[in-house]
Scaffold this motif. Structure first.
Motif: not given
Length: 468
Positions: A84-87, A287-291, A416-421
């Motif tokens: 959420w901090m990244r978000g 989230h690009y660097q995260a993926i 949503f990224v953490d929950w749904l991917g």
């Protein structure tokens, strides 16, 4: 009530009585042609053009060390941040670039010389980035549980200053740089700026990015120095004061004024919808660097190649769209950019599903991300052609607010990224981007109807003695 098709030209020239007074009948006819004669060209225009190019080069070079798609999310991760901090990063980014400009647009319009708002915000950006650098200079602070919150707070203040700074810069550009030179300014500044940024990244980032950590004090300290040099350039711009008539504005609540602009000017309303959908791409940047890290196991050293790819992309799209905008108008450039941005999230997903290709080709995502600053400048330049110069602060701040609206969901996107991917979120954003690309084909081309509204006016050209 929405203007009818037959009212289109008058709507463009005068969205509302309180926003854009009709041009004086005494205005020279040749100003409406969209060109100035060689005799009207003034040395100060060339000087200001070169200064604005230099300013943008310095900012672009410094920006490579603080890219929102790679470096800044990596900082949050290094300080123990969560999804959420990244978000929150794009939320703070776009909030700062939308709400403060909206609140201060009237004040900037009331300034006789917009240059001083530009100088003040550039200088404050230097101070705030120095404060970010101090997190790694003060012993023990980076290891404190409060460090991530201090970082987010300064980050928010920095982008508030950026937002007002961009409003002042674009207002100055509308005042000092003629319509058919703005694409050239964008192309030259972004191309040279990308080249210098890439050179600095290749030379310096290998020294500062390590497998298990990064020397953020050096990274941010170098950016602070470049921003300081840019602030000196801002002082050197030459601008004559606006008349009292140009600075007058009807007093009304700022958000009501923004709504009035959207309600009364249909072409601008269409632009804001397209711009808002385009900016939904920004919620994926952290989230690009995260993926890449989670799905492809690509570590910190890859940040260097991603920021280089992003700046190469900026240079490529600047060279492509700058001349197109000057020759055919900004509408064509915007159509091209809104189509191409749809490829970024899908490219990231495809590469994450194919690790052998993804590990060597993930830079392609950041190549596409590099078009974002070019698109934002193109949206601003298009806006400058939709109305007369005295309305530029209000129109630009309204555009920024509309572009920020999708970003207010960025923290939710992080959840949503953490929950749904990644897959579901990336597909959903792609749908929004495709809708924006389709709607871009409904934009008008204002170049031939309102070119005079954005030209260098006689009041903006300083006396000869002040130009050098």
């Amino acid at each position: 009530m929405e203007p009818q098709a037959g009212q289109h030209d008058s709507t463009l020239r005068n969205p509302s009585d309180s926003l854009a007074p009709p041009p004086s009948a005494a205005a020279p006819a040749k100003r409406l042609s969209g060109e100035l004669s060689p005799a009207e060209t003034h040395p100060a225009e060339r000087r200001n053009f070169l200064l604005m190019v230099t300013y943008q080069i310095l900012m672009r070079t410094g920006w490579i060390f603080k890219t929102e798609s790679s470096i800044m999310p990596a900082v949050i991760d290094s300080l123990g941040g969560t999804g959420w901090m990244r978000g929150a990063l794009p939320l703070l980014n776009r909030f700062g670039q939308s709400v403060p400009p909206m609140l201060l647009a009237r004040h900037i319009k009331g300034l006789a010389q917009k240059k001083w708002a530009f100088v003040g915000t550039t200088t404050s950006m230097v101070a705030m980035f120095l404060a970010i650098t101090s997190i790694w200079l003060i012993p023990g602070l980076k290891d404190s549980p409060y460090a991530r919150y201090i970082y987010l707070a300064i980050y928010a203040l920095f982008f508030a200053a950026i937002g007002v700074n961009q409003l002042a810069y674009n207002t100055l550009q509308g005042k000092l740089i003629r319509v058919r030179s703005r694409g050239r300014l964008l192309m030259i500044a972004d191309t040279i700026g990308a080249a210098t940024a890439i050179a600095c990244a290749l030379l310096l980032l290998p020294r500062w990015l390590h497998e298990d950590h990064a020397d953020f004090a050096w990274i941010f300290g170098f950016s602070t120095g470049l921003f300081a040099a840019a602030s000196i350039i801002a002082w050197m711009l030459v601008e004559s004061p606006d008349s009292a008539e140009q600075r007058e504005e009807k007093r009304e609540p700022v958000f009501a004024a923004a709504w009035q602009v959207l309600k009364s000017d249909r072409p601008f309303r269409r632009l804001c919808i397209v711009a808002g959908l385009f900016s939904s791409s920004l919620v994926l940047f952290p989230h690009y660097q995260a993926i890449a890290s989670e799905e492809l196991n690509l570590g910190t050293p890859y940040l260097m190649w991603w920021v280089i790819a992003q700046n190469v992309g900026t240079a490529i799209f600047s060279v492509l769209t700058g001349p197109l905008a000057d020759r055919f108008g900004n509408r064509l450039s915007l159509r091209l950019l809104t189509i191409l941005i749809c490829l970024a999230p899908q490219t990231a997903l495809w590469l994450s599903f194919n690790p052998e290709i993804g590990k060597v080709g993930f830079f392609m995502v950041f190549l596409l991300v590099g078009m974002t600053p070019v698109a934002q400048k193109s949206f601003n330049n298009y806006t400058l052609e939709l109305t007369t110069p005295e309305n530029h602060p209000r129109y630009l701040s309204t555009l920024s607010l509309c572009m920020a609206l999708p970003i207010f969901f960025s923290i939710l996107v992080g959840y949503f990224v953490d929950w749904l991917g990644f897959t579901a979120v990336y597909h959903a954003v792609t749908v929004l981007l495709v809708i924006g690309a389709i709607l871009s084909f409904r934009l008008i081309e204002p170049r031939h109807k309102l070119e005079a509204a954005s030209l260098v006016t006689p009041s903006a050209i300083p006396p000869a003695d002040d130009s050098l």
